[in-house]
Design an enzyme around this catalytic site. Structure first.
Site, PDB file in Angstrom:
ATOM      1  N   ASP A 144       3.521   3.693  -1.889  1.00  0.00           N
ATOM      2  CA  ASP A 144       2.172   3.160  -2.026  1.00  0.00           C
ATOM      3  C   ASP A 144       2.264   2.021  -3.044  1.00  0.00           C
ATOM      4  O   ASP A 144       2.374   2.250  -4.241  1.00  0.00           O
ATOM      5  CB  ASP A 144       1.246   4.290  -2.512  1.00  0.00           C
ATOM      6  CG  ASP A 144      -0.104   3.768  -2.985  1.00  0.00           C
ATOM      7  OD1 ASP A 144      -0.318   2.546  -2.979  1.00  0.00           O
ATOM      8  OD2 ASP A 144      -0.950   4.601  -3.372  1.00  0.00           O
ATOM      9  N   GLN A 177      -0.647  -1.105  -6.360  1.00  0.00           N
ATOM     10  CA  GLN A 177      -0.540  -1.760  -7.677  1.00  0.00           C
ATOM     11  C   GLN A 177       0.829  -2.440  -7.821  1.00  0.00           C
ATOM     12  O   GLN A 177       0.942  -3.493  -8.448  1.00  0.00           O
ATOM     13  CB  GLN A 177      -0.703  -0.732  -8.810  1.00  0.00           C
ATOM     14  CG  GLN A 177      -1.999   0.072  -8.768  1.00  0.00           C
ATOM     15  CD  GLN A 177      -3.242  -0.760  -9.039  1.00  0.00           C
ATOM     16  OE1 GLN A 177      -3.177  -1.825  -9.667  1.00  0.00           O
ATOM     17  NE2 GLN A 177      -4.380  -0.307  -8.549  1.00  0.00           N
ATOM     18  N   LYS A 233      -6.302  -6.634  -3.844  1.00  0.00           N
ATOM     19  CA  LYS A 233      -5.782  -6.504  -5.217  1.00  0.00           C
ATOM     20  C   LYS A 233      -4.758  -7.603  -5.505  1.00  0.00           C
ATOM     21  O   LYS A 233      -4.347  -7.795  -6.628  1.00  0.00           O
ATOM     22  CB  LYS A 233      -5.122  -5.136  -5.401  1.00  0.00           C
ATOM     23  CG  LYS A 233      -6.091  -3.971  -5.254  1.00  0.00           C
ATOM     24  CD  LYS A 233      -5.394  -2.662  -5.543  1.00  0.00           C
ATOM     25  CE  LYS A 233      -6.091  -1.474  -4.920  1.00  0.00           C
ATOM     26  NZ  LYS A 233      -7.210  -0.959  -5.688  1.00  0.00           N
ATOM     27  N   HIS A 262      -2.898   8.395  -6.233  1.00  0.00           N
ATOM     28  CA  HIS A 262      -4.276   8.045  -5.865  1.00  0.00           C
ATOM     29  C   HIS A 262      -4.676   8.967  -4.695  1.00  0.00           C
ATOM     30  O   HIS A 262      -3.820   9.370  -3.911  1.00  0.00           O
ATOM     31  CB  HIS A 262      -4.263   6.582  -5.411  1.00  0.00           C
ATOM     32  CG  HIS A 262      -5.598   5.970  -5.168  1.00  0.00           C
ATOM     33  ND1 HIS A 262      -6.304   6.176  -4.010  1.00  0.00           N
ATOM     34  CD2 HIS A 262      -6.353   5.132  -5.918  1.00  0.00           C
ATOM     35  CE1 HIS A 262      -7.439   5.493  -4.054  1.00  0.00           C
ATOM     36  NE2 HIS A 262      -7.498   4.851  -5.212  1.00  0.00           N
ATOM     37  N   CYS A 270     -10.139   7.923  -8.785  1.00  0.00           N
ATOM     38  CA  CYS A 270      -9.593   8.401  -7.509  1.00  0.00           C
ATOM     39  C   CYS A 270      -8.285   9.151  -7.711  1.00  0.00           C
ATOM     40  O   CYS A 270      -7.367   9.056  -6.882  1.00  0.00           O
ATOM     41  CB  CYS A 270      -9.361   7.247  -6.520  1.00  0.00           C
ATOM     42  SG  CYS A 270     -10.853   6.428  -6.025  1.00  0.00           S
TER      43      CYS A 270
END
Ligand code: PMP
Length: 408
Positions: A202, A205, A228, A125, A366
């Site tokens: 990261d 998700q 999220k 991303h 993104c």
């Protein structure tokens, strides 16, 4: 506590799902961008905004004591949720992007010098590319890229060729927001640690779809966003190993991050406050604690079986539609599907589906370098959450077929 084991009970807890959009029952398949919130999160936010509101850590009065307790209680619940060793390793930030920027600034200031290098992958991303690029430009370091294959999987065989003594940190996604493949992060962390290189994950998700245990992963940093994970916007987490956080300089200066302040010399607070300058989003933080408690109230085996069912249905149905190309197939995939349809612009399709009540994401997601790699200028993405059902998926597939007929 009795764990929740069925999708109907989960759906009842999410008021946003029970609405009409464009006169159609909403099918919300844009959870990769942001998820809806359960009642417990909404109620705690309302309760705090309606009166349990006093600035944390500062005053002796009752309201301040209560918000401080909610804030620090959330930190402890989040520590347990990702199994961090110490509460001081949990830093509240405004979200994943802010967490990565914090490390790219503070870690790089301390550990990166001219001529050094940082590694990311081709499937990141923008939030996990640009902060490192900025840090490298500032310092005169090099940003190296681990490529992905035509399915979007990391080319691990290329790692050894770029992982030399110059590399000071690697930052990669646990799960790509485009591909939905669970990346072999543990394997990468092991390889990096053999060379003494720390790894940042990261987890924007990843934390939503995997059970995260930062000690088991042995990652050095892990970032995620509240919104999220069924929590509020404007709040997120940076987990970092104490050995690094202790040595990293503060990034933002201001109230609450100091020891003593004078014009000659200021000393800084201990962890975690060293990295929490100013009034934080304490209502958001408390509500993120509530979101984490909500996730823990759902049976883990149910979540796995339910997600497998959604993944199987969508894998089979999407691949059976003429002209549809799904990016990222794997046995280890979450319920997130990015695809293109030959001869059709993703945004046209997304707009038609919106009229049918189906909320999808379209565009570059993104992740422009990954789009360039695949030679496309955009994709459509259906990303599902624990509250989505097979019958919603059937409606989505029927609607997609109808929309494609209209556009042909
Ligand atoms: N990384 C990944 C993999 C993401 O999916 C996202 C959000 N789409 C981000 C980083 C950025 O998260 P946020 O906008 O919440 O900071």
């Amino acid at each position: 506590m009795e764990l929740i084991k069925d999708v109907d009970s989960i759906r009842k807890l999410f008021p946003a799902l029970d609405q009409k959009v464009n006169n159609k029952s909403l099918v919300y398949f844009d959870n990769g961008a942001t998820a809806q919130k359960p009642l417990s999160v909404i109620e705690l936010t309302d309760k705090m905004n309606s009166g349990v509101n006093g600035n944390i850590h500062r005053a002796v009065h009752e309201l301040s004591a209560r918000t401080t307790e909610l804030y620090e209680g959330a930190r402890e619940d989040i520590r347990k949720f990702i199994n961090a060793k110490e509460r001081e390793e949990i830093i509240f930030t405004p979200g994943t992007t802010a967490s990565i920027n914090l490390v790219a600034n503070s870690f790089c200031q301390e550990f990166l010098k001219r001529g050094d290098a940082v590694i990311v992958t081709e499937a990141e991303h923008h939030s996990n590319i640009v902060p490192w690029q900025m840090a490298c430009e500032r310092i005169g370091a090099e940003l190296r890229v681990l490529p992905v294959d035509n399915n979007g999987e990391w080319m691990m065989e290329k790692l050894a060729g770029i992982l030399d003594d110059k590399v000071k940190i690697i930052s990669v996604a646990h799960i790509s927001n485009v591909l939905g493949i669970v990346n072999p992060v543990k394997e990468l962390i092991n390889a990096a640690h053999k060379k003494g290189v720390p790894v940042m994950i990261d987890g924007a998700q990843g934390v939503v779809h995997c059970k995260v245990d930062v000690q088991d992963l042995d990652c050095d940093f892990y970032a995620f966003s509240g919104h999220k994970l069924y929590g509020p916007t404007g709040i997120g987490i940076l987990y970092g190993k104490r050995e690094f956080l202790d040595r990293m300089p503060p990034w933002l200066g201001g109230g609450d991050m100091v020891g003593t302040v004078s014009f000659k010399k200021t000393t800084y607070a201990d962890l975690p406050l060293k990295f929490e300058a100013g009034t934080p989003n304490f209502i958001g933080a408390a509500a993120l604690g509530e979101a984490v408690r909500f996730v823990r109230s759902i049976d883990g085996d149910f979540l796995k079986t339910h997600e497998d069912e959604l993944v199987n249905y969508l894998t089979n149905s999407l691949s059976s539609i003429n002209g549809v190309k799904v990016f990222g197939t794997s046995a280890n995939k979450i319920s997130l599907f990015s695809f293109t349809v030959e001869g059709v612009h993703p945004t046209d399709l997304a707009m038609l589906l919106d009229k049918m009540g189906v909320a999808l994401r379209s565009g570059l997601m993104c992740s422009e370098p990954l789009m360039t790699k695949f030679g496309v200028t955009g994709m459509l993405r259906a990303s599902l959450a624990m509250y989505n059902t097979v019958s919603e998926s059937e409606y989505f597939i029927d609607s997609l077929k109808r929309a494609l007929k209209m556009l042909s």
